[in-house]
Design an enzyme around this catalytic site. Structure first.
Site, mmCIF file in Angstrom:
data_model
loop_
_atom_site.group_PDB
_atom_site.id
_atom_site.type_symbol
_atom_site.label_atom_id
_atom_site.label_comp_id
_atom_site.label_asym_id
_atom_site.label_seq_id
_atom_site.Cartn_x
_atom_site.Cartn_y
_atom_site.Cartn_z
ATOM 1 N N CYS A 2 0.687 -1.219 -0.225
ATOM 2 C CA CYS A 2 0.042 -0.012 -0.070
ATOM 3 C C CYS A 2 0.898 1.259 0.092
ATOM 4 C CB CYS A 2 -0.853 0.074 1.219
ATOM 5 S SG CYS A 2 -1.778 -1.647 1.447
ATOM 6 N N ARG A 28 1.365 1.941 -5.829
ATOM 7 C CA ARG A 28 1.503 0.836 -4.776
ATOM 8 C C ARG A 28 0.099 -0.059 -4.595
ATOM 9 N NH1 ARG A 28 6.163 1.531 -2.206
ATOM 10 N NH2 ARG A 28 5.514 0.132 -0.597
ATOM 11 N N TRP A 87 -3.734 -1.810 -1.298
ATOM 12 C CA TRP A 87 -3.660 -3.022 -2.461
ATOM 13 C C TRP A 87 -4.222 -4.185 -1.185
ATOM 14 C CZ3 TRP A 87 -1.258 -7.697 -2.505
ATOM 15 C CH2 TRP A 87 -1.415 -8.793 -3.890
ATOM 16 N N ASN A 113 1.311 -0.987 6.010
ATOM 17 C CA ASN A 113 1.553 -1.150 4.614
ATOM 18 C C ASN A 113 2.167 -2.696 5.160
ATOM 19 O OD1 ASN A 113 2.342 -2.275 2.254
ATOM 20 N ND2 ASN A 113 4.212 -0.761 2.386
ATOM 21 N N GLY A 114 1.676 -3.909 4.737
ATOM 22 C CA GLY A 114 2.445 -5.103 5.143
ATOM 23 C C GLY A 114 1.340 -5.944 5.536
ATOM 24 N N GLU A 477 7.646 -13.389 -21.112
ATOM 25 C CA GLU A 477 7.513 -11.847 -20.887
ATOM 26 C C GLU A 477 6.390 -11.416 -21.732
ATOM 27 O OE1 GLU A 477 7.702 -7.936 -20.101
ATOM 28 O OE2 GLU A 477 8.323 -9.698 -19.039
ATOM 29 N N LYS A 481 2.912 -9.853 -20.255
ATOM 30 C CA LYS A 481 2.222 -8.634 -20.708
ATOM 31 C C LYS A 481 0.723 -8.798 -21.230
ATOM 32 C CE LYS A 481 5.038 -6.048 -19.224
ATOM 33 N NZ LYS A 481 5.748 -6.975 -18.402
ATOM 34 N N GLU A 484 -1.372 -9.716 -17.805
ATOM 35 C CA GLU A 484 -1.469 -8.529 -16.683
ATOM 36 C C GLU A 484 -2.335 -7.397 -17.349
ATOM 37 O OE1 GLU A 484 2.023 -6.706 -14.965
ATOM 38 O OE2 GLU A 484 3.231 -7.203 -16.629
ATOM 39 N N HIS A 500 5.074 -32.115 -25.079
ATOM 40 C CA HIS A 500 5.022 -32.845 -23.626
ATOM 41 C C HIS A 500 3.835 -32.572 -22.759
ATOM 42 C CE1 HIS A 500 8.926 -34.256 -24.916
ATOM 43 N NE2 HIS A 500 9.269 -32.924 -24.763
ATOM 44 N N LYS A 594 2.342 -1.665 -8.798
ATOM 45 C CA LYS A 594 3.715 -1.668 -9.300
ATOM 46 C C LYS A 594 5.062 -2.349 -8.534
ATOM 47 C CE LYS A 594 6.559 0.129 -12.502
ATOM 48 N NZ LYS A 594 6.474 -0.594 -13.561
HETATM 49 C C1 AGP Z 1 5.943 -6.949 -14.634
HETATM 50 O O1 AGP Z 1 5.259 -6.204 -15.636
HETATM 51 C C2 AGP Z 1 5.177 -6.869 -13.434
HETATM 52 N N1 AGP Z 1 4.719 -5.492 -12.958
HETATM 53 C C3 AGP Z 1 5.893 -7.609 -12.214
HETATM 54 O O2 AGP Z 1 5.976 -8.759 -12.589
HETATM 55 C C4 AGP Z 1 7.255 -7.157 -11.929
HETATM 56 O O3 AGP Z 1 8.105 -6.961 -12.814
HETATM 57 C C5 AGP Z 1 7.743 -7.553 -10.520
HETATM 58 O O4 AGP Z 1 6.703 -7.432 -9.569
HETATM 59 C C6 AGP Z 1 9.014 -7.302 -10.079
HETATM 60 O O5 AGP Z 1 8.935 -5.789 -9.678
HETATM 61 P P1 AGP Z 1 10.384 -5.130 -9.547
HETATM 62 O O6 AGP Z 1 11.180 -5.394 -10.912
HETATM 63 O O7 AGP Z 1 10.007 -3.829 -9.264
HETATM 64 O O8 AGP Z 1 11.080 -5.822 -8.695
#
Ligand code: AGP
Length: 599
Positions: A2, A28, A87, A113-114, A477, A481, A484, A500, A594
Site C-alpha cells: 500500500c 503501490r 492493495w 502497509n504489509g 515476458e 504482458k 497482466e 510434452h 507496481k
Molecule cells: C511486470 O510487468 C510486473 N509488474 C511484475 O511482474 C514485476 O516485474 C515484478 O513485480 C518485479 O518488480 P520489480 O522489478 O519492481 O522488483
C-alpha cells in the site's frame, strides 16, 4: 503493498498535502483510498460535510477504487493528517476495509502497509472488549494501541503494539489528543522528510520531493516520532534514541507526464529506442560488474516477474556470448536454494522498484552468508539500492505503468552489454545494441500491423507463445504482458515442451505466436509452428523473414542476440493494443501494483 503519506506542521492544508502525496503513491495499490484528519478546531465533520466521515476526534474519508479525479469535500483546516492507498491482502475491496482504521473511541487512527501475520491471535486476545468494523489484519493494531493506552502514553503504546505484531510491516498512527505522528518500519519501506516547522512521512521519497530533499530512510526496526518541530528516531526494540544523519536527495522532482500519449505504458514503450541507445554507449557499469563476476565463485541472477525473465535471458546471453555459466532463480524461491551461498558468491539482483519484498528478503539472507550483492535497479535510493554493495542504475527513467516495459528492456540491454564485456567484445556489444535500438524504432513506427492483429485476439481465451533458446524467456515476458494488462490467459514456453503436454490445449483457431529469430533455433521453431498448425492453430510469426507456415507475420530484423529486444517490443505493443481495444486501463491493471512489498 500500500501507499502511506503523512504530514504534521505549520500549514493548515494538511489534508490537501497528504491527498496529493497519496496520489503519487497509487502505483503501490489502488483498490481503495482514505484520509485521516485531525481538525485544527474541533468541528463536527457533519458541518465539514465530508462523505463517510465520523463525528469523533479524527475525521476520516475513505472510498473504494482509484483516486483518479476524486476530490475531498471541503476538508477542515488541519495541520496533522495521514492518507493511504490500499492493495488488498486481508479482506475484500470495501469501504470498511479501506484505511485509516479507527479505534472504538474514534480518537486513534492507523494506516498500515504489509501483513500482520499473527493478527488472528492478537484479534482473539482483544475481541470481547473491542468492536471490529473491518476484515483487515491492520485494524487489530489500532485496537491494541487503544488497549495499551489505558496504561501507556501514545507513542509507547504504538511501540508495544508493533513489537507484538509479526511479519513485514510499516505502521503509522495518530491520536486526536496528541500532536504527533508515530511511525514504525520492519520490512515495508518508510521515509521521513525534514522541513522547517513541518515534517513529512511517505512510502517512498518521490512524494516528499515537492516539500523537502532532506530525508531519512527508516531502517528495519526504527521508529519515528514526528512533531511540528522535529523528528526523533528510536530503536523500536530498545526504545533508545538513535542519532541519524539525514540524507539530501539529489533527485529532482520528476513530474512524470504522459507527454501527450494516451497512457503511461504507451509513453514508456516509445521511450525504449533512446534508452537502448544510451546503454549501448555506457561502459562503466558493465566494467564494474564484469570485474565482480570475474572475482566471484558462483554468480546468481535473481528477480521477480519480468525482472526474473531478464535474469533467465541472462543465462542464455552469458552462455552463448561469454561462454560462462550463470544461475538464474526466481527471488521468492532463492531462499530455498541458497545453502551453497558463501562469501565468494556474487548475487546480482534485478528490480525496477528496488522494494520488492521477495528480492529484499533473498538479498538480506545472502548477505548474512557473506555474499557480495550487486543489483541493477531503476529506483535509485530504494531499499535494494541502499543494501547493495554494487548498485547499478538501470537508467530507464521513472516507470509509472504497472506493467514493466522500458525497465525490462533496459535490463536486457545491460545484460547484453555485460555478456559482451565478459567476452572482451565491448564494441560488438555496443553495435548489436545500436542495431536493436534502430530496429525497435522501426517496429514502433510500423506498429499499425500489430494493432490490427490485436483485433483478432480480443475475444480469445487462450494465447500461446513459443520459442527456443534466448527466445524462451521472451515468450514468458510477452505472455506476462498479455496476461497482466488484457486479462487473457497467455502462456509462454520453450517450443520443445509443447508436445510434452500443452499441445493438448491447442485447437482450431487457437492463436499461437512463434518467435523465430535468425539463430540456431530457427528451424526447430518453424517445426513447432508446423505442429501447432496441424492442430488448427492460427500462427503469428515474429521473425526476420516470412515463412509459409505463418498466418500472420511481424518482421523483426536480425540484430543478433539483441533481436530479443524488438521481439519483446512487438509483444508489448500487442498486449497494449488488445487491452486498449477491450477498454481496459493498461496503467493500472486489476489486482496488481507496481511495487510488491509483501511476501
Ligand atoms: C511486470 O510487468 C510486473 N509488474 C511484475 O511482474 C514485476 O516485474 C515484478 O513485480 C518485479 O518488480 P520489480 O522489478 O519492481 O522488483
Amino acid at each position: 503493498m500500500c501507499g502511506i503519506f503523512g504530514y504534521i506542521g505549520k500549514r493548515s492544508d494538511a489534508t490537501d498535502i497528504v491527498f496529493k502525496g497519496i496520489k503519487t503513491l497509487e502505483y503501490r495499490g489502488y483498490d481503495s483510498w482514505g484520509v485521516g484528519i485531525i481538525p485544527n478546531a474541533p468541528t463536527s465533520s457533519r458541518k465539514a460535510g465530508l462523505r463517510g466521515a465520523t463525528t469523533k476526534g479524527i475525521v476520516v474519508e475513505k472510498q473504494i477504487g482509484k483516486i483518479g479525479d476524486a476530490k475531498l469535500h471541503n476538508p477542515p483546516a488541519s495541520s496533522l493528517a495521514i492518507a493511504h492507498t490500499r492493495w488488498a491482502t486481508h479482506g475484500g475491496i470495501t469501504q470498511a476495509n479501506a484505511h485509516p482504521h479507527l479505534d472504538c473511541t474514534g480518537n486513534i487512527a492507523v494506516i498500515h502497509n504489509g501483513i500482520i501475520e499473527n493478527y488472528d491471535t492478537l484479534k482473539k486476545q482483544l475481541s470481547n472488549k473491542h468492536t471490529y468494523v473491518s476484515e483487515t489484519d491492520s485494524e487489530v493494531a489500532v485496537h491494541m494501541i487503544e488497549e495499551k493506552m489505558k496504561a501507556l502514553p501514545f507513542s509507547e503504546a504504538v511501540r508495544q503494539t508493533f513489537l507484538a505484531c509479526t511479519g513485514s510491516n510499516a505502521l503509522v498512527a495518530i491520536n486526536a489528543h496528541s500532536d504527533e505522528i508515530v511511525a514504525i518500519r520492519n520490512g515495508s519501506p518508510l521515509v521521513v522528510g525534514y522541513g522547517d516547522n513541518e515534517q513529512f512521512i511517505g512510502s517512498d521519497a518521490a512524494g516528499l520531493l515537492p516539500y523537502t530533499k532532506t530525508v531519512h530512510f527508516l531502517e528495519d526496526n526504527e521508529m519515528a516520532i514526528l512533531t511540528k518541530e522535529k523528528i526523533s528516531i528510536k530503536d523500536v526494540q530498545t526504545n533508545r534514541e538513535k542519532c541519524v544523519v539525514p540524507k539530501t536527495l539529489d533527485q529532482t522532482m520528476q513530474t512524470v507526464s504522459k507527454n501527450g500519449f494516451a497512457t503511461f505504458m504507451e509513453k514508456e514503450l516509445n521511450e525504449q529506442p533512446d534508452i537502448i541507445h544510451k546503454i549501448s554507449l555506457e561502459r562503466a557499469h558493465s566494467e564494474k560488474l564484469t570485474e565482480a563476476i570475474h572475482k566471484a565463485r558462483g554468480t546468481y541472477l535473481i528477480g521477480c516477474g519480468s525482472a526474473y525473465y531478464a535474469c533467465l535471458a541472462g543465462t542464455y546471453l552469458f552462455s552463448t556470448i561469454a561462454k560462462r555459466h550463470i544461475n538464474a532463480t526466481v527471488a521468492s524461491e532463492f531462499t530455498f536454494q541458497e545453502d551453497f551461498i558463501n562469501e565468494k558468491s556474487l548475487v546480482i539482483a534485478l528490480s525496477q522498484s528496488g522494494e520488492t519484498m521477495d528480492i529484499i528478503d533473498a538479498v538480506k539472507r545472502a548477505k548474512t552468508k557473506g555474499a557480495t550483492i550487486a543489483s541493477i535497479v531503476n529506483v535509485e535510493g530504494s531499499t535494494l539500492w541502499r543494501i547493495s554493495d554494487l548498485p547499478i542504475p538501470c537508467g530507464a527513467g521513472p516507470e509509472v505503468s504497472v506493467a514493466s516495459t522500458k525497465d525490462l528492456i533496459a535490463k536486457l540491454s545491460h545484460l547484453i552489454a555485460l555478456s559482451y564485456g565478459l567476452a572482451g567484445m565491448q564494441n560488438e556489444g555496443s553495435i548489436v545494441l545500436k542495431k536493436a535500438a534502430l530496429e525497435t524504432r522501426r517496429v514502433i513506427f510500423n506498429k499499425k500491423r500489430i494493432v490490427y492483429l490485436a483485433t483478432q485476439f480480443i475475444k480469445k481465451e487462450h494465447i500461446f507463445i513459443v520459442g527456443r533458446g534466448l527466445s524462451y524467456p521472451a515468450t514468458l515476458e510477452i505472455a506476462m504482458k498479455i496476461k497482466e494488462i488484457s486479462y487473457i490467459h497467455a502462456e509462454g514456453m520453450a517450443a520443445g515442451e509443447l508436445k510434452h503436454g500443452t499441445l493438448a490445449l491447442v485447437e482450431k483457431e487457437t492463436p499461437c505466436i512463434v518467435l523465430a529469430p535468425n539463430d540456431e533455433t530457427y528451424g526447430a521453431n518453424i517445426a513447432a509452428a508446423m505442429e501447432l498448425r496441424a492442430r488448427g492453430a492460427i500462427i503469428i510469426g515474429i521473425s526476420h523473414t516470412h515463412n509459409a507456415v505463418f498466418d500472420h507475420y511481424i518482421e523483426v530484423a536480425d540484430c543478433g542476440p539483441a533481436s530479443i529486444i524488438p521481439t519483446i517490443v512487438v509483444g508489448q505493443f500487442l498486449a497494449l493494443a488488445i487491452a486498449t481495444k477491450k477498454g481496459l486501463d493498461p496503467d493500472k491493471p486489476r489486482n496488481l501494483a507496481k511495487s510488491v512489498t509483501v511476501k
